[in-house]
Design a protein around this motif. Structure first.
Motif, mmCIF file in Angstrom:
data_model
loop_
_atom_site.group_PDB
_atom_site.id
_atom_site.type_symbol
_atom_site.label_atom_id
_atom_site.label_comp_id
_atom_site.label_asym_id
_atom_site.label_seq_id
_atom_site.Cartn_x
_atom_site.Cartn_y
_atom_site.Cartn_z
ATOM 1 N N LEU A 57 44.432 -11.278 -26.739
ATOM 2 C CA LEU A 57 43.875 -12.267 -25.817
ATOM 3 C C LEU A 57 42.353 -12.195 -25.770
ATOM 4 N N SER A 58 41.762 -11.564 -26.781
ATOM 5 C CA SER A 58 40.312 -11.487 -26.903
ATOM 6 C C SER A 58 39.882 -12.157 -28.199
ATOM 7 N N LEU A 59 38.606 -12.488 -28.273
ATOM 8 C CA LEU A 59 38.059 -13.048 -29.509
ATOM 9 C C LEU A 59 36.579 -12.695 -29.591
ATOM 10 N N PRO B 161 39.522 -1.571 -28.982
ATOM 11 C CA PRO B 161 38.753 -0.616 -28.171
ATOM 12 C C PRO B 161 37.481 -0.100 -28.843
ATOM 13 N N GLN B 162 37.439 -0.086 -30.171
ATOM 14 C CA GLN B 162 36.241 0.365 -30.866
ATOM 15 C C GLN B 162 35.058 -0.592 -30.656
ATOM 16 N N ASP B 163 35.353 -1.818 -30.238
ATOM 17 C CA ASP B 163 34.293 -2.799 -29.969
ATOM 18 C C ASP B 163 33.772 -2.725 -28.542
ATOM 19 N N ALA B 164 34.354 -1.871 -27.707
ATOM 20 C CA ALA B 164 34.091 -1.904 -26.264
ATOM 21 C C ALA B 164 32.622 -1.674 -25.916
ATOM 22 N N ILE B 165 31.959 -0.753 -26.581
ATOM 23 C CA ILE B 165 30.559 -0.460 -26.255
ATOM 24 C C ILE B 165 29.687 -1.678 -26.541
ATOM 25 N N SER B 166 29.877 -2.311 -27.694
ATOM 26 C CA SER B 166 29.098 -3.506 -28.025
ATOM 27 C C SER B 166 29.375 -4.619 -27.026
ATOM 28 N N VAL B 167 30.647 -4.782 -26.653
ATOM 29 C CA VAL B 167 31.022 -5.792 -25.660
ATOM 30 C C VAL B 167 30.299 -5.534 -24.347
ATOM 31 N N PHE B 168 30.357 -4.302 -23.872
ATOM 32 C CA PHE B 168 29.794 -3.992 -22.559
ATOM 33 C C PHE B 168 28.273 -4.125 -22.554
ATOM 34 N N VAL C 191 37.021 -3.028 -19.711
ATOM 35 C CA VAL C 191 36.953 -3.554 -21.078
ATOM 36 C C VAL C 191 37.878 -2.755 -21.986
ATOM 37 N N LEU C 192 37.773 -1.438 -21.915
ATOM 38 C CA LEU C 192 38.632 -0.574 -22.728
ATOM 39 C C LEU C 192 40.105 -0.800 -22.414
ATOM 40 N N SER C 193 40.421 -0.959 -21.139
ATOM 41 C CA SER C 193 41.807 -1.169 -20.733
ATOM 42 C C SER C 193 42.370 -2.466 -21.319
ATOM 43 N N PHE C 194 41.638 -3.565 -21.151
ATOM 44 C CA PHE C 194 42.139 -4.849 -21.635
ATOM 45 C C PHE C 194 42.200 -4.897 -23.160
ATOM 46 N N LEU C 195 41.216 -4.310 -23.838
ATOM 47 C CA LEU C 195 41.248 -4.326 -25.295
ATOM 48 C C LEU C 195 42.342 -3.412 -25.843
ATOM 49 N N GLY C 196 42.773 -2.446 -25.027
ATOM 50 C CA GLY C 196 43.896 -1.613 -25.426
ATOM 51 C C GLY C 196 45.239 -2.253 -25.137
ATOM 52 N N GLN C 197 45.348 -2.956 -23.992
ATOM 53 C CA GLN C 197 46.620 -3.544 -23.584
ATOM 54 C C GLN C 197 46.895 -4.908 -24.236
ATOM 55 N N CYS C 198 45.859 -5.735 -24.351
ATOM 56 C CA CYS C 198 46.075 -7.104 -24.828
ATOM 57 C C CYS C 198 44.940 -7.576 -25.734
ATOM 58 N N MET D 92 41.806 -9.527 -11.417
ATOM 59 C CA MET D 92 40.552 -9.054 -11.986
ATOM 60 C C MET D 92 40.721 -7.768 -12.782
ATOM 61 N N THR D 93 41.770 -7.014 -12.489
ATOM 62 C CA THR D 93 41.937 -5.713 -13.149
ATOM 63 C C THR D 93 43.301 -5.528 -13.791
ATOM 64 N N GLN D 94 44.210 -6.498 -13.646
ATOM 65 C CA GLN D 94 45.579 -6.337 -14.150
ATOM 66 C C GLN D 94 45.844 -7.201 -15.384
ATOM 67 N N HIS D 95 46.682 -6.682 -16.260
ATOM 68 C CA HIS D 95 47.248 -7.477 -17.354
ATOM 69 C C HIS D 95 48.746 -7.562 -17.138
ATOM 70 N N VAL D 96 49.272 -8.790 -17.060
ATOM 71 C CA VAL D 96 50.711 -9.011 -16.925
ATOM 72 C C VAL D 96 51.243 -9.448 -18.292
ATOM 73 N N PRO D 97 52.042 -8.633 -18.956
ATOM 74 C CA PRO D 97 52.522 -8.999 -20.299
ATOM 75 C C PRO D 97 53.627 -10.052 -20.250
ATOM 76 N N ASP D 98 53.839 -10.681 -21.396
ATOM 77 C CA ASP D 98 54.956 -11.625 -21.576
ATOM 78 C C ASP D 98 54.958 -12.714 -20.517
ATOM 79 N N THR D 99 53.833 -13.372 -20.338
ATOM 80 C CA THR D 99 53.728 -14.448 -19.368
ATOM 81 C C THR D 99 53.159 -15.694 -20.034
ATOM 82 N N THR D 100 53.049 -16.775 -19.282
ATOM 83 C CA THR D 100 52.651 -18.054 -19.874
ATOM 84 C C THR D 100 51.192 -18.416 -19.621
ATOM 85 N N ALA D 101 50.474 -17.591 -18.868
ATOM 86 C CA ALA D 101 49.086 -17.910 -18.521
ATOM 87 C C ALA D 101 48.140 -16.802 -18.963
#
Length: 208
Positions: free
Chosen positions: A81-83, A43-50, A71-78, A110-119
């Motif tokens: 899955l970012s690089l 999440p600390q990278d979110a401003i640079s990302v955006f 951006v903040l949500s996905f970087l906090g949840q998963c 577009m707005t959801q993260h589903v944990p523990d999945t294969t895709a």
């Protein structure tokens, strides 16, 4: 799905060779910042990302794939899955993904993260404006796909893109699944899929 940190054996630091003519300067800096490295974002990278995302997409389509809150949500949840690609500590390119559990992407992906999945749903790949036309987009995508191969349980990567980007992702090993049902600001997209169990594609300089 596991959550490796930046020291994960799945994501070993990668350093580019020191540029010719910059040996003494880089030797002085080596103890502080690596010349180039890849790591998971947080999440600390979110401003640079955006900031990079907004400059890259708004001028072309008028829409960002992700809002700052997303951006903040996905970087906090998963974050696993970012690089991000950093040069001397500065973010120059990034990919953000999230988990998905259906064969095709739907609007809610577009707005959801589903944990523990294969895709993995790859939301956005973006390169800083000063670093484009250097092949960084294709190099980062190659690194990301190889990294995903080491994340337990992952089998597929999915994305949507406009028609003009289909050749870029096809070269990376993605295959077309047909028109997407997702709409953003009346834009049409193709859905593409990459099988993580297949052979790695050859690294190419796409100019991105």
């Amino acid at each position: 799905m596991t959550h490796p940190d930046n020291n994960s054996p799945l994501l070993k630091p990668f350093f580019l060779k020191t540029p010719v003519g910059g040996v003494s300067h880089m030797r002085r800096r080596r103890h502080t910042l690596p010349a180039s490295e890849f790591r998971n974002l947080n999440p600390q990278d979110a401003i640079s990302v955006f900031e990079i995302e907004r400059e890259a997409f708004v001028s072309v389509s008028g829409e960002c794939p992700l809002t700052l809150d997303e951006v903040l949500s996905f970087l906090g949840q998963c974050p696993e899955l970012s690089l991000g690609w950093f040069e001397e500590g500065q973010l120059v390119a990034f990919i953000i993904g999230s988990g998905w559990n259906k064969d095709r992407l739907a609007q809610e992906a577009m707005t959801q993260h589903v944990p523990d999945t294969t895709a993995v749903h790859v939301h956005v790949l973006s390169v800083h404006r000063h670093c484009r036309q250097q092949g960084k987009g294709s190099i980062l995508l190659w690194r990301y796909l190889q990294y995903l191969r080491g994340v337990p349980g992952l089998r597929r990567a999915l994305l949507i893109c406009e028609e003009f980007l289909v050749p870029f992702y096809r070269k990376a090993g993605f295959k077309e699944k047909g028109p997407s049902s997702i709409s953003v600001a009346n834009m049409c997209f193709q859905e593409m899929e990459y099988t993580l169990g297949g052979l790695a594609y050859a690294r190419r300089n796409s100019g991105c």
